[in-house]
Design an enzyme around this catalytic site. Structure first.
Site, PDB file in Angstrom:
ATOM      1  N   GLY A  72       0.805  -1.217   0.000  1.00 37.72           N
ATOM      2  CA  GLY A  72       0.000   0.000   0.000  1.00 37.72           C
ATOM      3  C   GLY A  72       0.836   1.263   0.000  1.00 37.72           C
ATOM      4  O   GLY A  72       0.420   2.303   0.509  1.00 37.72           O
ATOM      5  N   LEU A  73       2.048   1.164  -0.576  1.00 36.99           N
ATOM      6  CA  LEU A  73       2.844   2.363  -0.846  1.00 36.99           C
ATOM      7  C   LEU A  73       3.245   3.147   0.405  1.00 36.99           C
ATOM      8  O   LEU A  73       3.380   4.379   0.363  1.00 36.99           O
ATOM      9  CB  LEU A  73       2.100   3.275  -1.831  1.00 36.99           C
ATOM     10  CG  LEU A  73       1.961   2.665  -3.221  1.00 36.99           C
ATOM     11  CD1 LEU A  73       1.025   3.484  -4.081  1.00 36.99           C
ATOM     12  CD2 LEU A  73       3.324   2.546  -3.883  1.00 36.99           C
ATOM     13  N   ASN A  99       9.989   7.066  -8.496  1.00 33.49           N
ATOM     14  CA  ASN A  99       8.629   6.567  -8.664  1.00 33.49           C
ATOM     15  C   ASN A  99       7.686   7.476  -7.870  1.00 33.49           C
ATOM     16  O   ASN A  99       7.886   7.719  -6.685  1.00 33.49           O
ATOM     17  CB  ASN A  99       8.581   5.123  -8.145  1.00 33.49           C
ATOM     18  CG  ASN A  99       7.270   4.414  -8.414  1.00 33.49           C
ATOM     19  OD1 ASN A  99       6.386   4.416  -7.565  1.00 33.49           O
ATOM     20  ND2 ASN A  99       7.134   3.825  -9.598  1.00 33.49           N
ATOM     21  N   CYS A 130      -0.766   1.110  -9.285  1.00 31.73           N
ATOM     22  CA  CYS A 130      -0.641   0.292  -8.077  1.00 31.73           C
ATOM     23  C   CYS A 130      -1.990  -0.299  -7.706  1.00 31.73           C
ATOM     24  O   CYS A 130      -2.955   0.424  -7.470  1.00 31.73           O
ATOM     25  CB  CYS A 130      -0.116   1.090  -6.901  1.00 31.73           C
ATOM     26  SG  CYS A 130       0.040   0.043  -5.439  1.00 31.73           S
ATOM     27  N   LYS A 164       4.226   4.090 -15.645  1.00 31.08           N
ATOM     28  CA  LYS A 164       4.197   2.656 -15.344  1.00 31.08           C
ATOM     29  C   LYS A 164       2.825   2.065 -15.613  1.00 31.08           C
ATOM     30  O   LYS A 164       1.814   2.520 -15.098  1.00 31.08           O
ATOM     31  CB  LYS A 164       4.572   2.437 -13.888  1.00 31.08           C
ATOM     32  CG  LYS A 164       4.744   0.967 -13.532  1.00 31.08           C
ATOM     33  CD  LYS A 164       5.735   0.797 -12.424  1.00 31.08           C
ATOM     34  CE  LYS A 164       5.924  -0.650 -12.051  1.00 31.08           C
ATOM     35  NZ  LYS A 164       6.898  -0.776 -10.949  1.00 31.08           N
ATOM     36  N   GLY A 216       6.938 -11.764  -9.569  1.00 32.44           N
ATOM     37  CA  GLY A 216       7.858 -12.899  -9.606  1.00 32.44           C
ATOM     38  C   GLY A 216       7.750 -13.655 -10.922  1.00 32.44           C
ATOM     39  O   GLY A 216       6.976 -13.271 -11.805  1.00 32.44           O
ATOM     40  N   GLY A 242       9.001  -7.746 -14.619  1.00 35.08           N
ATOM     41  CA  GLY A 242       8.020  -8.772 -14.287  1.00 35.08           C
ATOM     42  C   GLY A 242       8.707 -10.126 -14.328  1.00 35.08           C
ATOM     43  O   GLY A 242       8.873 -10.705 -15.390  1.00 35.08           O
ATOM     44  N   GLY A 243       9.138 -10.605 -13.159  1.00 36.94           N
ATOM     45  CA  GLY A 243       9.692 -11.953 -13.084  1.00 36.94           C
ATOM     46  C   GLY A 243      11.100 -12.130 -13.585  1.00 36.94           C
ATOM     47  O   GLY A 243      11.524 -13.261 -13.842  1.00 36.94           O
ATOM     48  N   GLY A 264      12.770  -6.909  -9.800  1.00 38.22           N
ATOM     49  CA  GLY A 264      11.965  -6.657  -8.609  1.00 38.22           C
ATOM     50  C   GLY A 264      12.065  -7.777  -7.596  1.00 38.22           C
ATOM     51  O   GLY A 264      13.069  -7.933  -6.906  1.00 38.22           O
TER      52      GLY A 264
HETATM   53  C1  LIG Z   1       6.713  -5.659  -2.327  1.00 43.48           C
HETATM   54  C2  LIG Z   1       6.516  -4.885  -3.601  1.00 43.48           C
HETATM   55  C3  LIG Z   1       6.323  -3.511  -3.560  1.00 43.48           C
HETATM   56  C4  LIG Z   1       6.143  -2.770  -4.725  1.00 43.48           C
HETATM   57  N1  LIG Z   1       5.997  -1.413  -4.669  1.00 43.48           N
HETATM   58  C5  LIG Z   1       5.912  -0.678  -5.813  1.00 43.48           C
HETATM   59  C6  LIG Z   1       5.886   0.758  -5.802  1.00 43.48           C
HETATM   60  O1  LIG Z   1       5.985   1.400  -4.749  1.00 43.48           O
HETATM   61  N2  LIG Z   1       5.764   1.433  -6.979  1.00 43.48           N
HETATM   62  C7  LIG Z   1       5.692   0.758  -8.182  1.00 43.48           C
HETATM   63  O2  LIG Z   1       5.587   1.393  -9.218  1.00 43.48           O
HETATM   64  N3  LIG Z   1       5.756  -0.594  -8.234  1.00 43.48           N
HETATM   65  C8  LIG Z   1       5.865  -1.328  -7.081  1.00 43.48           C
HETATM   66  N4  LIG Z   1       5.946  -2.706  -7.157  1.00 43.48           N
HETATM   67  C9  LIG Z   1       5.922  -3.366  -8.466  1.00 43.48           C
HETATM   68  C10 LIG Z   1       7.330  -3.688  -8.980  1.00 43.48           C
HETATM   69  O3  LIG Z   1       8.071  -2.508  -9.168  1.00 43.48           O
HETATM   70  C11 LIG Z   1       7.274  -4.461 -10.298  1.00 43.48           C
HETATM   71  O4  LIG Z   1       6.616  -3.673 -11.253  1.00 43.48           O
HETATM   72  C12 LIG Z   1       6.544  -5.782 -10.192  1.00 43.48           C
HETATM   73  O5  LIG Z   1       6.788  -6.399  -8.933  1.00 43.48           O
HETATM   74  C13 LIG Z   1       6.910  -6.775 -11.305  1.00 43.48           C
HETATM   75  O6  LIG Z   1       8.281  -7.107 -11.305  1.00 43.48           O
HETATM   76  P1  LIG Z   1       8.920  -8.375 -10.517  1.00 43.48           P
HETATM   77  O7  LIG Z   1       8.130  -9.584 -10.912  1.00 43.48           O
HETATM   78  O8  LIG Z   1      10.341  -8.434 -10.941  1.00 43.48           O
HETATM   79  O9  LIG Z   1       8.777  -8.072  -9.064  1.00 43.48           O
HETATM   80  C14 LIG Z   1       6.127  -3.435  -5.973  1.00 43.48           C
HETATM   81  C15 LIG Z   1       6.319  -4.826  -6.013  1.00 43.48           C
HETATM   82  C16 LIG Z   1       6.515  -5.560  -4.858  1.00 43.48           C
HETATM   83  C17 LIG Z   1       6.715  -7.046  -4.954  1.00 43.48           C
END
Ligand SMILES: Cc1cc2nc3c(=O)[nH]c(=O)nc-3n(C[C@H](O)[C@H](O)[C@H](O)COP(=O)(O)O)c2cc1C
Ligand SMILES: Cc1cc2nc3c(=O)[nH]c(=O)nc-3n(C[C@H](O)[C@H](O)[C@H](O)COP(=O)(O)OP(=O)(O)OC[C@H]3O[C@@H](n4cnc5c(N)ncnc54)[C@H](O)[C@@H]3O)c2cc1C
Ligand SMILES: Cc1cc2nc3c(=O)[nH]c(=O)nc-3n(C[C@H](O)[C@H](O)[C@H](O)COP(=O)(O)OP(=O)(O)OC[C@H]3O[C@@H](n4cnc5c(N)ncnc54)[C@H](O)[C@@H]3O)c2cc1C
Ligand SMILES: Cc1cc2nc3c(=O)[nH]c(=O)nc-3n(C[C@H](O)[C@H](O)[C@H](O)COP(=O)(O)O)c2cc1C
Ligand code: FES
Ligand code: FES
Lengths: 309, 259, 309, 259
Positions: A72-73, A99, A130, A164, A216, A242-243, A264
């Site tokens: 929740g940011l 961001n 988000c 985004k 993931g 993404g993953g 991420g």
């Molecule tokens: C715990 C967590 C917190 C995240 N917080 C934000 C955020 O504050 N702002 C945002 O744009 N994306 C946020 N994301 C999204 C990631 O930046 C990313 O777009 C998404 O997880 C997909 O990539 P990944 O599979 O490599 O994690 C968050 C992701 C996770 C897992």
């Protein structure tokens, strides 16, 4: 050694590997493990005008091939970012992408204006996608609102403007085109997929917020599809995510059309993943006969593929 | 904190449902009592994230053990490890138990999977000359872990079980002496921690609570493991409402958190 | 022994476990392995008015925690289904749900009418959400078209009418409500997520159709979220699916609001998964103190949760 | 077809990049030459689906081996198996090579990972009194598999490599005698199969081709593995355009398919 630098949309990166927003805080913890200067860039945790508390626990849950989060940011707000986090990050030779989150248009614009002109900020990334805050999806689900928001941010800054994209929409390309019209320089994709986990013992959703964002390896195919479509049909540079766990995942995104990639969730499993992926990507590029990420991108780039098909 | 590749030495089954993994590192491992490690338990679909575990025993600088109860996919995978297998670990992580400057009379409480961090704590307290009363709780006799091992360090140990099949029948906190305790250290189910907190805040001795929370990263970057602060810092606005169990904790003073 | 029978929307199932459409053919292959009468029901591969060829290879690819497919609804058509497949399935004591596909409204309606009145057909399932045919998503992306299609099918049959929901839309609940207005008796969810895989050697998408549908454990959190929302907000019974591999996955769906569940991709990894899940679900229900799936559903059902929150 | 839990006996490395897994079942296993099994190679994120492999050698009713080249995550996981591990298998699957009613003069061709099914085929042909010429292709000498093993059965073996480091340098089909062959059996890269098909259709001997295709299920339910039929059945409309490699194949007569 392959040429690692990439530049697009007014951003110059020493290599095409960044860390994804929200999975890296403001860099402090990872900096205990390695030199952040090894990274192409750091996309910091979402910054809002005022401090935000985030959601009530539980905030994370396991998921097959990934995880769910409903943070929740939570963030300390613009003032803290400028006084404490940005100066810390400035010590490292890496691009900082801020961001930005807000409850409404003005909330976004104030942060964008606030970081503009600050030394060490390489770009802003508008997080209009988000899934974990009540009004988070507002702007990402309706092209007209997205265009309006991006246009307002555009007025407020001369920094490279990244938007985004959400995967939880029927037509990501329509959203991307609206952002382009609004004046975006680049897109980033994907944010998390809206998901849920059920606790059989409590007979209720695991997460305090009920739903959460799936991330993931599980989401990689969805990320690749959206990056491919955005790169081919919107015509803006895309930062793909993404993953991504390995150099070969990164190269898949580049071949799908990404100009750079972000890591991420992988940093939760392996805190050293980002610099490892920087190295692995160099090896993968060589192995597939490329001298640079840009060359690999060109060899597989969607426009060329469109023409050929 | 750093990353370790640990070699599985012995695999023990000290009580019903529990496994102790005795691991070997290539270098000396130093961790404070109450600190924890993130263990990568395989890479099955449901074990993408690592899992958090307090370290349990250490009988040589390069030897560390973990004690856990099989709960779900993560612990199930860990329980499958065999002598000679390798395990990825990240740590030590977090803030451990604060140790007294001088000898004190300490009560240390552990229920179920809360027992592991008490071994290192008892050892450190005893080495510092403190007197240690260890209260160990379990569902039933067959599930008791750590009591013998902590007694062997020189602590006085009392046991309580939910069903009375061994020692006292009832909540562990009933065994806390009303007098003569300078500090309480506790780890275990939330109900027990809440009771210890009440005792401490109601004019009892200072208490230190080792908390648990589902974690994604274990090193402070995901904001997934938060607990509510009793008194948020005045300069952080709404943001300051939460503390990270993995970074500001897992050990908190009783007056620091709202359980 | 817990009571296994469930009934909803005019369908009576001996147990709440079905096989998902397109992952089970018309039952012939699995029948070599076990008695199909062990199953609550069989949702057959999509049936169109005329035989369909499907897409050019490659049609399947691996994905983290699942797979991608772009079969494109290859099927022998209504006549073959009625003359050969349905008579075969009629030999087993299990409910047959006919998955219906069409290029246009009339195509759907002709198949619905064609199977109506045929002995052994328990229900029809309108597949308005296949991402692998050019016009497949037409009806699932626009509530008005969905309502029109469902209403036309409703006119054509008195069989229980199930509509299969796409996860690739911004607002599944709006779609579900439109289907309800059109006269649907139940919803099924989810179909596959639109995804892509990249072949680094060929520098191009792996699948012949470029994109494909993601299924398997990876999509379970998305399926649970959509089932939860549909059950709570549309007010029709839901057949839940997406990544079900075990009895505990099935119970998660039931607690999210599903009246029954379907097993898809898991049968590729384990051909005996459906009858195994029937057994495991009985154990899971007992372990969590329930006498029947219906009781577990009631204990966790979304309406109750809404009221309580 | 049925499900098997197979015990890993020996793990061999017969050539560069190749692994032979020798497995043991609790019951006798009967499979025709050219039939295959779906092996469940772990359950990592990228190995959710099982992978298809022709059986290679069988020296006792309960003993079967598989020979494969490490290509991606599935074969990488299989290559990690050690003696004593268990492996899930489903099979035998598909339609194998048709065997002649009487002794014939057969040429059998295998390139790379196409070699495994030839061992069982050579054995069956020789047992039926046929004369067997085995042509074995590989990238280079270090990658040759099966040649010695098939020769040991009594077949005449010729080898071709892409780089000439062993035997003939050039395409395997160059080694096919122009005369005196009653049937050709082939398994390997698409280019080789296409060439054999051409030879057969251009007035050559009948040929049988063992095809490969990415598979999800291996037993006919996913429609993922299709190949185009040369002459679709007249009563199936557009549907009949495709045949399933896993069910109607993997072995097809040369005139049946469009490669
Ligand atoms: C715990 C967590 C917190 C995240 N917080 C934000 C955020 O504050 N702002 C945002 O744009 N994306 C946020 N994301 C999204 C990631 O930046 C990313 O777009 C998404 O997880 C997909 O990539 P990944 O599979 O490599 O994690 C968050 C992701 C996770 C897992
Ligand atoms: C700092 C810390 C130290 C810990 N030390 C130990 C230890 O020494 N020995 C031990 O047995 N366990 C310990 N735990 C708990 C351990 O992390 C969980 O048991 C484990 O993550 C469960 O994983 P799983 O996949 O087996 O079960 P899951 O199926 O993921 O979880 C089973 C149950 O545990 C809950 N749960 C999941 N993760 C956690 C968590 N991190 N904290 C609390 N509950 C959780 C779930 O909600 C669920 O109810 C510790 C946790 C923390 C945070
Ligand atoms: C009937 C049949 C019998 C087979 N017998 C053998 C055998 O005896 N020995 C052996 O080494 N291999 C055999 N194969 C091929 C084997 O199935 C693939 O090598 C394996 O699936 C690759 O899996 P992976 O995860 O290691 O690689 P991936 O990374 O999944 O694939 C590596 C490469 O192989 C391609 N590929 C993936 N699956 C297949 C497939 N099923 N067929 C063809 N190409 C594929 C991919 O497109 C990619 O280019 C057979 C395949 C079939 C269909
Ligand atoms: C190979 C394959 C073919 C499919 N074909 C159909 C189909 O014909 N009609 C349909 O409604 N859904 C089809 N689906 C979707 C499944 O029925 C199911 O909705 C989806 O795969 C999610 O469930 P799972 O994760 O258990 O597979 C297909 C899925 C797969 C994997
Ligand atoms: S577990 Fe990630 S911040 Fe604590
Ligand atoms: S692999 Fe599924 S039909 Fe052939």
């Amino acid at each position: 050694m392959t040429g690692q630098a990439v530049s697009f949309a007014g951003l110059s990166l020493k290599n095409p590997v960044l860390t994804a927003s929200g999975t890296f805080g403001y860099g402090r913890e990872a900096a205990e493990l390695y030199d952040l200067g090894l990274l192409g860039g750091v996309m910091v945790k979402g910054v809002s005008r005022e401090p935000w508390p985030g959601n009530a626990p539980l905030r994370v849950a396991r998921a097959p091939g990934g995880m769910l989060n409903a943070i929740g940011l939570q963030n300390p707000g613009l003032e803290h970012f400028l006084s404490t986090d940005l100066p810390f990050l400035r010590r490292y030779d890496t691009a900082v992408v801020v961001n930005v989150v807000g409850h409404d248009l003005q909330g976004f614009v104030d942060v964008v204006r606030g970081v503009t002109g600050q030394a060490g900020v390489g770009a802003v990334e508008l997080n209009i996608s988000c899934p974990n805050v009540a009004d988070g999806l507002l702007f990402s689900q309706d092209p007209a609102s997205a265009r309006k928001l991006v246009a307002a941010a555009r007025q407020a800054t001369d920094l490279p403007l990244v938007v985004k994209m959400s995967p939880n929409v029927t037509d990501p390309v329509a959203l991307g085109l609206a952002c382009k019209e609004g004046g975006a320089d680049a897109l980033s994709a994907i944010n998390t997929l809206l998901g849920m986990a059920i606790d059989l013992r409590r007979r209720a959703p695991v997460l305090g917020n009920r739903t959460g964002g799936l991330s993931g390896p599980a989401v990689k195919p969805v990320g690749l599809r959206i990056v491919f479509d955005l790169a081919a049909q919107v015509g803006l540079p895309v930062i793909g995510m993404g993953g991504i766990e390995t150099g070969s995942d990164a190269l898949e995104y580049i071949m799908a059309g990404a100009s750079a990639v972000a890591v991420g969730t992988a940093v939760f499993r392996d805190p050293l993943a980002p610099p490892r992926i920087v190295r692995e990507l160099v090896d993968e590029l060589e192995q597939h006969g490329f001298e640079s990420a840009a060359q690999a991108w060109a060899a597989a780039n969607p426009a060329a593929k469109e023409a050929a098909s | 904190m750093r990353q370790w590749e640990l070699l599985v030495g012995e695999v023990l089954a000290p009580a019903r449902g529990y496994v102790e993994l005795r691991l070997e590192a290539t270098q000396a491992l130093e961790a404070e009592p109450g600190q924890f490690f993130m263990l990568r338990a395989g890479n099955l679909p449901d074990t993408y994230l690592p899992r958090a575990f307090s370290w349990y025993r250490q009988d040589a600088p390069r030897r560390l053990s973990f004690l856990f109860r099989v709960e779900g996919p993560g612990t199930r995978e860990l329980a499958r490890l065999r002598t000679g297998d390798l395990l990825q670990a990240m740590g030590p992580l977090g803030r451990g138990f604060p140790l007294p400057q001088q000898p004190i009379r300490a009560a240390i409480l552990g229920g179920g999977v809360g027992v592991p961090p008490l071994w290192g704590l008892a050892k450190a307290l005893l080495q510092g000359g403190s007197d240690v009363l260890a209260l160990i709780g379990a569902r039933a006799k067959a599930h008791i872990v750590g009591a013998k091992e902590i007694a062997a360090l020189g602590a006085r140990v009392l046991v309580a079980t939910d069903d009375g099949s061994e020692g006292y029948r009832g909540p562990l906190t009933d065994l806390l002496p009303e007098e003569g305790i300078d500090a309480i250290y506790a780890c275990g189910p939330e109900g027990m921690l809440r009771r210890v907190q009440q005792i401490s805040l109601a004019d009892g001795p200072p208490a230190y609570l080792a908390l648990e929370a589902p974690m994604a990263c274990g090193y402070g970057v995901c904001m997934g493991c938060v607990v509510e602060r009793a008194e948020p810092p005045s300069d952080q606005g709404e943001y300051g409402r939460w503390a990270r169990v993995c970074r500001e904790g897992p050990v908190f003073a009783a007056q620091e958190v709202r359980l």
